[in-house]
Design a protein around this motif. Structure first.
Motif, PDB file in Angstrom:
ATOM      1  N   LEU A   1       5.741   6.430 -21.545  1.00 37.01           N
ATOM      2  CA  LEU A   1       5.482   7.822 -21.917  1.00 37.01           C
ATOM      3  C   LEU A   1       5.743   8.063 -23.396  1.00 37.01           C
ATOM      4  CD1 LEU A   1       6.943   9.809 -18.897  1.00 37.01           C
ATOM      5  CD2 LEU A   1       4.551   9.427 -19.452  1.00 37.01           C
ATOM      6  N   ASP A   2       6.669   7.310 -23.974  1.00 37.16           N
ATOM      7  CA  ASP A   2       6.981   7.464 -25.402  1.00 37.16           C
ATOM      8  C   ASP A   2       6.021   6.691 -26.296  1.00 37.16           C
ATOM      9  OD1 ASP A   2       9.142   9.117 -24.921  1.00 37.16           O
ATOM     10  OD2 ASP A   2      10.577   7.464 -24.806  1.00 37.16           O
ATOM     11  N   LYS A   3       5.291   5.774 -25.698  1.00 36.91           N
ATOM     12  CA  LYS A   3       4.410   4.907 -26.490  1.00 36.91           C
ATOM     13  C   LYS A   3       3.190   5.679 -26.992  1.00 36.91           C
ATOM     14  CE  LYS A   3       2.244   0.328 -26.264  1.00 36.91           C
ATOM     15  NZ  LYS A   3       1.960  -0.833 -25.402  1.00 36.91           N
TER      16      LYS A   3
ATOM     17  N   LEU B   1       4.069  16.776 -20.418  1.00 33.03           N
ATOM     18  CA  LEU B   1       4.770  15.779 -21.234  1.00 33.03           C
ATOM     19  C   LEU B   1       6.037  16.394 -21.827  1.00 33.03           C
ATOM     20  CD1 LEU B   1       4.568  12.879 -22.287  1.00 33.03           C
ATOM     21  CD2 LEU B   1       3.361  13.755 -24.278  1.00 33.03           C
ATOM     22  N   GLU B   2       5.993  17.700 -22.126  1.00 29.62           N
ATOM     23  CA  GLU B   2       7.164  18.384 -22.673  1.00 29.62           C
ATOM     24  C   GLU B   2       8.305  18.409 -21.653  1.00 29.62           C
ATOM     25  OE1 GLU B   2       3.994  19.463 -22.995  1.00 29.62           O
ATOM     26  OE2 GLU B   2       3.954  18.764 -25.086  1.00 29.62           O
ATOM     27  N   ASP B   3       7.960  18.595 -20.377  1.00 23.79           N
ATOM     28  CA  ASP B   3       8.986  18.575 -19.325  1.00 23.79           C
ATOM     29  C   ASP B   3       9.674  17.219 -19.286  1.00 23.79           C
ATOM     30  OD1 ASP B   3       8.473  21.166 -18.442  1.00 23.79           O
ATOM     31  OD2 ASP B   3       6.883  20.489 -17.094  1.00 23.79           O
ATOM     32  N   VAL B   4       8.865  16.161 -19.359  1.00 26.74           N
ATOM     33  CA  VAL B   4       9.421  14.807 -19.306  1.00 26.74           C
ATOM     34  C   VAL B   4      10.349  14.573 -20.491  1.00 26.74           C
ATOM     35  CG1 VAL B   4       8.876  12.349 -19.291  1.00 26.74           C
ATOM     36  CG2 VAL B   4       7.396  13.951 -18.068  1.00 26.74           C
ATOM     37  N   LYS B   5       9.907  15.002 -21.670  1.00 22.78           N
ATOM     38  CA  LYS B   5      10.731  14.796 -22.854  1.00 22.78           C
ATOM     39  C   LYS B   5      12.009  15.621 -22.783  1.00 22.78           C
ATOM     40  CE  LYS B   5       6.981  13.522 -26.010  1.00 22.78           C
ATOM     41  NZ  LYS B   5       6.182  13.916 -27.190  1.00 22.78           N
ATOM     42  N   LYS B   6      11.928  16.829 -22.203  1.00 21.66           N
ATOM     43  CA  LYS B   6      13.099  17.691 -22.101  1.00 21.66           C
ATOM     44  C   LYS B   6      14.146  17.077 -21.177  1.00 21.66           C
ATOM     45  CE  LYS B   6      12.793  21.443 -19.673  1.00 21.66           C
ATOM     46  NZ  LYS B   6      12.389  22.811 -19.238  1.00 21.66           N
ATOM     47  N   PHE B   7      13.687  16.560 -20.036  1.00 25.07           N
ATOM     48  CA  PHE B   7      14.613  15.923 -19.109  1.00 25.07           C
ATOM     49  C   PHE B   7      15.061  14.567 -19.642  1.00 25.07           C
ATOM     50  CE2 PHE B   7      12.966  19.042 -16.184  1.00 25.07           C
ATOM     51  CZ  PHE B   7      14.014  19.284 -15.319  1.00 25.07           C
ATOM     52  N   GLY B   8      14.143  13.890 -20.316  1.00 30.43           N
ATOM     53  CA  GLY B   8      14.464  12.595 -20.897  1.00 30.43           C
ATOM     54  C   GLY B   8      14.674  11.483 -19.887  1.00 30.43           C
ATOM     55  N   ASN B   9      14.300  11.726 -18.650  1.00 32.42           N
ATOM     56  CA  ASN B   9      14.564  10.739 -17.608  1.00 32.42           C
ATOM     57  C   ASN B   9      13.495  10.819 -16.523  1.00 32.42           C
ATOM     58  OD1 ASN B   9      15.637   9.269 -15.397  1.00 32.42           O
ATOM     59  ND2 ASN B   9      17.699   9.546 -16.193  1.00 32.42           N
ATOM     60  N   VAL B  10      12.609   9.844 -16.506  1.00 32.72           N
ATOM     61  CA  VAL B  10      11.538   9.815 -15.522  1.00 32.72           C
ATOM     62  C   VAL B  10      12.100   9.695 -14.108  1.00 32.72           C
ATOM     63  CG1 VAL B  10       9.590   8.463 -14.668  1.00 32.72           C
ATOM     64  CG2 VAL B  10       9.821   8.889 -17.116  1.00 32.72           C
TER      65      VAL B  10
ATOM     66  N   LYS C   1      -4.108  11.573 -18.588  1.00 29.71           N
ATOM     67  CA  LYS C   1      -4.272  10.606 -17.503  1.00 29.71           C
ATOM     68  C   LYS C   1      -3.169   9.551 -17.512  1.00 29.71           C
ATOM     69  CE  LYS C   1      -8.645   9.896 -18.626  1.00 29.71           C
ATOM     70  NZ  LYS C   1     -10.032   9.374 -18.627  1.00 29.71           N
ATOM     71  N   MET C   2      -2.731   9.161 -18.690  1.00 31.29           N
ATOM     72  CA  MET C   2      -1.656   8.174 -18.781  1.00 31.29           C
ATOM     73  C   MET C   2      -0.349   8.765 -18.268  1.00 31.29           C
ATOM     74  SD  MET C   2      -1.107   5.070 -19.548  1.00 31.29           S
ATOM     75  CE  MET C   2       0.320   4.020 -19.768  1.00 31.29           C
ATOM     76  N   ARG C   3      -0.021   9.982 -18.716  1.00 34.04           N
ATOM     77  CA  ARG C   3       1.205  10.638 -18.257  1.00 34.04           C
ATOM     78  C   ARG C   3       1.183  10.804 -16.740  1.00 34.04           C
ATOM     79  NH1 ARG C   3       1.684  15.462 -16.517  1.00 34.04           N
ATOM     80  NH2 ARG C   3      -0.316  16.065 -17.414  1.00 34.04           N
TER      81      ARG C   3
END
Length: 301
Positions: free
Chosen positions: A154-156, A5-14, A99-101
């Motif tokens: 992912l932010d929810k 999840l940290e990687d996703v937040k760092k990139f900020g773009n799914v 599981k959601m991520r």
């Protein structure tokens, strides 16, 4: 390839991560000596014996030593419904919305791949009711909106909602009128439906001529193998908040036996309905998800 999840937040773009996942997967297919399907998705498909040789791409044959025919726009009109369970149990393990991520990132990768193939995609999420419903389209603007929704998912924060898989699948079978591939991401933990009701709902989809690809999303280490330290724990049901204190080692073997039996029974029932059931371990990466989809798609062409 796996992301936290940290990687996703760092990139900020799914969308960026989904593109990396898919392109890395495709590169791996090119390097592999085992070619079960074409990776020239939108333009080519494998030549079948007996077909006209009129549309064989001889230049591609010279490069790959395999026969492909040129595929035209009308041949690629697959309609796909991405369906993600977003009930409380899907946010386990809590430290990274496991599981959601995983389900959101896998669905995003498949969406990117579908768009690359010029296919149409729609998104539904559910708990005990449908949460998100989008149309099924293939335009760039529509796909961009889907990626924005993946980012929002992912932010929810975790929701305290139960699952009603059977009712949701019946609703989808009624709503989706044109033949589609339904890709379902769920841990199949359901407090309101029994297995017979869920199978009836899946049969409803099949009766309406839809193809179903069911990814059974699990954290295998804890939810199947019951790997915990040898000490007392308090276990809390994610959807009912029911609590129980115990030492995992005292029930580990019994738990494993019951889970193995449950999964085997689910697999056999899906096989009977000609539904592809794929175990999706959140710790195993996304290649198995992409490969299962491509195999399914090839069967539908």
């Amino acid at each position: 390839m796996q992301f936290t999840l940290e990687d996703v937040k760092k990139f900020g773009n799914v969308e960026v991560l989904a593109k990396q996942m898919v392109e890395g997967f495709i590169t791996g297919l090119h390097k592999s000596p085992y070619h079960g399907f074409s990776v020239e998705f939108a333009e080519h498909r494998l030549y079948n014996n007996g077909e006209s040789t009129r549309h064989i791409d001889w230049k591609l044959f010279a490069k790959t030593d395999r026969l492909y025919t040129k595929r035209y726009e009308e041949e690629t009109n697959l309609r796909c419904q991405m369906v993600i369970d977003q009930s409380s149990s899907m946010y386990y393990p809590q430290h990274n919305f496991g599981k959601m991520r995983f389900s959101v990132m896998a669905a995003a990768a498949l969406t990117y791949l579908l768009h690359k193939q010029r296919d149409a995609v729609g998104l539904h999420t559910f708990s005990d009711q449908l949460e998100i419903e989008t149309p099924v389209r293939s335009s760039g603007a529509h796909i961009h909106k889907l990626f924005l929704q993946f980012n929002e998912l992912l932010d929810k924060p975790q929701t305290e909602k139960r699952t009603n898989v059977a009712d949701i699948l019946h609703q989808l079978a009624k709503k989706v009128h044109r033949r589609s591939l339904v890709v379902l991401f769920s841990d199949m933990f359901d407090n309101q439906s029994d297995d017979a009701q869920i199978m009836s709902a899946l049969q409803h989809l099949k009766h309406n001529k839809h193809e179903v690809l069911l990814f059974h999303v699990t954290d295998r280490k804890t939810e199947f193998d019951f790997e915990f330290e040898n000490r007392p724990y308090e276990f809390i049901d994610a959807e009912t908040n029911e609590k129980v204190r115990l030492n995992p080692s005292s029930i580990k073997e019994q738990f494993r036996t019951q889970m193995t039996r449950h999964y085997h029974d689910l697999y056999l029932k899906c096989a009977k309905l000609k539904i592809d059931l794929i175990e999706a371990d959140i710790n195993a990466g996304f290649d198995a998800i992409l490969k299962a989809y491509l195999i399914k798609r090839q069967k539908m062409v």
